[in-house]
Design a protein around this motif. Structure first.
Motif, PDB file in Angstrom:
ATOM      1  N   GLU A  26      73.346 -72.313  -5.848  1.00 19.16           N
ATOM      2  CA  GLU A  26      72.899 -73.308  -4.882  1.00 19.16           C
ATOM      3  C   GLU A  26      71.386 -73.288  -4.662  1.00 19.16           C
ATOM      4  O   GLU A  26      70.878 -74.007  -3.812  1.00 19.16           O
ATOM      5  N   GLN A  27      70.677 -72.442  -5.398  1.00 23.94           N
ATOM      6  CA  GLN A  27      69.220 -72.383  -5.242  1.00 23.94           C
ATOM      7  C   GLN A  27      68.562 -73.698  -5.648  1.00 23.94           C
ATOM      8  O   GLN A  27      67.473 -74.003  -5.196  1.00 23.94           O
ATOM      9  N   GLY A  28      69.222 -74.454  -6.514  1.00 27.19           N
ATOM     10  CA  GLY A  28      68.682 -75.723  -6.948  1.00 27.19           C
ATOM     11  C   GLY A  28      67.567 -75.611  -7.970  1.00 27.19           C
ATOM     12  O   GLY A  28      67.027 -76.600  -8.410  1.00 27.19           O
ATOM     13  N   ALA A  29      67.243 -74.400  -8.350  1.00 27.68           N
ATOM     14  CA  ALA A  29      66.188 -74.188  -9.342  1.00 27.68           C
ATOM     15  C   ALA A  29      66.753 -74.379 -10.744  1.00 27.68           C
ATOM     16  O   ALA A  29      67.953 -74.488 -10.950  1.00 27.68           O
ATOM     17  N   LYS A  30      65.859 -74.403 -11.686  1.00 25.73           N
ATOM     18  CA  LYS A  30      66.283 -74.376 -13.082  1.00 25.73           C
ATOM     19  C   LYS A  30      66.807 -72.967 -13.353  1.00 25.73           C
ATOM     20  O   LYS A  30      66.381 -72.009 -12.701  1.00 25.73           O
ATOM     21  N   PRO A  31      67.682 -72.800 -14.320  1.00 30.13           N
ATOM     22  CA  PRO A  31      68.200 -71.463 -14.614  1.00 30.13           C
ATOM     23  C   PRO A  31      67.083 -70.434 -14.854  1.00 30.13           C
ATOM     24  O   PRO A  31      67.208 -69.287 -14.451  1.00 30.13           O
ATOM     25  N   SER A  32      66.007 -70.863 -15.476  1.00 29.51           N
ATOM     26  CA  SER A  32      64.903 -69.936 -15.752  1.00 29.51           C
ATOM     27  C   SER A  32      64.108 -69.579 -14.499  1.00 29.51           C
ATOM     28  O   SER A  32      63.308 -68.652 -14.519  1.00 29.51           O
ATOM     29  N   GLU A  33      64.341 -70.301 -13.393  1.00 24.83           N
ATOM     30  CA  GLU A  33      63.602 -70.053 -12.156  1.00 24.83           C
ATOM     31  C   GLU A  33      64.444 -69.368 -11.088  1.00 24.83           C
ATOM     32  O   GLU A  33      64.021 -69.249  -9.934  1.00 24.83           O
ATOM     33  N   VAL A  34      65.629 -68.905 -11.463  1.00 25.29           N
ATOM     34  CA  VAL A  34      66.509 -68.237 -10.499  1.00 25.29           C
ATOM     35  C   VAL A  34      65.818 -66.987  -9.965  1.00 25.29           C
ATOM     36  O   VAL A  34      65.235 -66.209 -10.729  1.00 25.29           O
ATOM     37  N   VAL A  35      65.898 -66.802  -8.656  1.00 23.79           N
ATOM     38  CA  VAL A  35      65.358 -65.601  -8.015  1.00 23.79           C
ATOM     39  C   VAL A  35      66.542 -64.661  -7.777  1.00 23.79           C
ATOM     40  O   VAL A  35      67.426 -64.949  -6.969  1.00 23.79           O
ATOM     41  N   TRP A  36      66.534 -63.560  -8.503  1.00 20.61           N
ATOM     42  CA  TRP A  36      67.635 -62.607  -8.403  1.00 20.61           C
ATOM     43  C   TRP A  36      67.380 -61.638  -7.257  1.00 20.61           C
ATOM     44  O   TRP A  36      66.281 -61.101  -7.131  1.00 20.61           O
ATOM     45  N   PRO A  37      68.388 -61.389  -6.418  1.00 20.51           N
ATOM     46  CA  PRO A  37      68.212 -60.413  -5.337  1.00 20.51           C
ATOM     47  C   PRO A  37      68.117 -59.002  -5.912  1.00 20.51           C
ATOM     48  O   PRO A  37      68.556 -58.747  -7.037  1.00 20.51           O
ATOM     49  N   VAL A  38      67.548 -58.115  -5.121  1.00 23.14           N
ATOM     50  CA  VAL A  38      67.356 -56.732  -5.556  1.00 23.14           C
ATOM     51  C   VAL A  38      68.497 -55.874  -5.006  1.00 23.14           C
ATOM     52  O   VAL A  38      68.792 -55.916  -3.807  1.00 23.14           O
ATOM     53  N   LEU A  39      69.111 -55.119  -5.884  1.00 21.17           N
ATOM     54  CA  LEU A  39      70.185 -54.215  -5.503  1.00 21.17           C
ATOM     55  C   LEU A  39      69.655 -53.179  -4.532  1.00 21.17           C
ATOM     56  O   LEU A  39      68.613 -52.550  -4.804  1.00 21.17           O
TER      57      LEU A  39
ATOM     58  N   GLU B 243      73.234 -54.310   4.184  1.00 19.00           N
ATOM     59  CA  GLU B 243      72.338 -54.552   3.045  1.00 19.00           C
ATOM     60  C   GLU B 243      73.111 -55.032   1.821  1.00 19.00           C
ATOM     61  O   GLU B 243      72.719 -56.008   1.163  1.00 19.00           O
ATOM     62  N   VAL B 244      74.188 -54.334   1.507  1.00 12.84           N
ATOM     63  CA  VAL B 244      74.948 -54.696   0.315  1.00 12.84           C
ATOM     64  C   VAL B 244      75.691 -56.015   0.528  1.00 12.84           C
ATOM     65  O   VAL B 244      75.842 -56.808  -0.412  1.00 12.84           O
ATOM     66  N   THR B 245      76.104 -56.282   1.741  1.00 12.97           N
ATOM     67  CA  THR B 245      76.738 -57.573   2.043  1.00 12.97           C
ATOM     68  C   THR B 245      75.745 -58.706   1.834  1.00 12.97           C
ATOM     69  O   THR B 245      76.083 -59.742   1.238  1.00 12.97           O
ATOM     70  N   ALA B 246      74.512 -58.521   2.298  1.00 10.17           N
ATOM     71  CA  ALA B 246      73.468 -59.541   2.113  1.00 10.17           C
ATOM     72  C   ALA B 246      73.146 -59.719   0.631  1.00 10.17           C
ATOM     73  O   ALA B 246      72.946 -60.851   0.160  1.00 10.17           O
ATOM     74  N   TYR B 247      73.104 -58.635  -0.115  1.00 13.45           N
ATOM     75  CA  TYR B 247      72.852 -58.688  -1.558  1.00 13.45           C
ATOM     76  C   TYR B 247      73.934 -59.507  -2.255  1.00 13.45           C
ATOM     77  O   TYR B 247      73.647 -60.410  -3.042  1.00 13.45           O
ATOM     78  N   ARG B 248      75.190 -59.212  -1.933  1.00 12.71           N
ATOM     79  CA  ARG B 248      76.302 -59.913  -2.569  1.00 12.71           C
ATOM     80  C   ARG B 248      76.317 -61.389  -2.180  1.00 12.71           C
ATOM     81  O   ARG B 248      76.605 -62.252  -3.002  1.00 12.71           O
ATOM     82  N   LYS B 249      75.975 -61.704  -0.939  1.00 16.50           N
ATOM     83  CA  LYS B 249      75.911 -63.100  -0.513  1.00 16.50           C
ATOM     84  C   LYS B 249      74.807 -63.826  -1.277  1.00 16.50           C
ATOM     85  O   LYS B 249      74.981 -64.961  -1.724  1.00 16.50           O
TER      86      LYS B 249
END
Length: 83
Positions: A65-78, A52-58
């Motif tokens: 590389e998401q290609g989104a605008k900075p305001s559209e970044v999808v942050w992973p959940v810890l 789980e934590v490895t996937a989070y860190r990746k």
């Protein structure tokens, strides 16, 4: 509107985007550092928790590389066990 950087005129939106991406990368780096301890061999975690934590860190490392605008970044959940 343009901004002069090193003698070059650069469109202001490009400069703003660079600052926004720098802030995103800074936050990403902070979140990675906050979970560095989970990578130590004596960190008490099951194999599933380590995955789980490895996937989070990746996911954090992949943010630019998401290609989104900075305001559209999808942050992973810890993962909850890390909190």
């Amino acid at each position: 509107m343009e901004v002069v950087v090193s003698g070059q005129e650069i469109p202001a939106p490009m400069v703003i985007a660079e600052f926004e991406w720098a802030a995103v990368r800074n936050r990403r780096d902070q979140l990675l550092r906050a979970t560095d301890f989970t990578q130590l061999p004596d960190f008490p975690a099951t194999d599933e928790q380590r995955a789980e934590v490895t996937a989070y860190r990746k996911a954090l490392r992949d943010i630019p590389e998401q290609g989104a605008k900075p305001s559209e970044v999808v942050w992973p959940v810890l993962p909850a066990f890390v909190k």
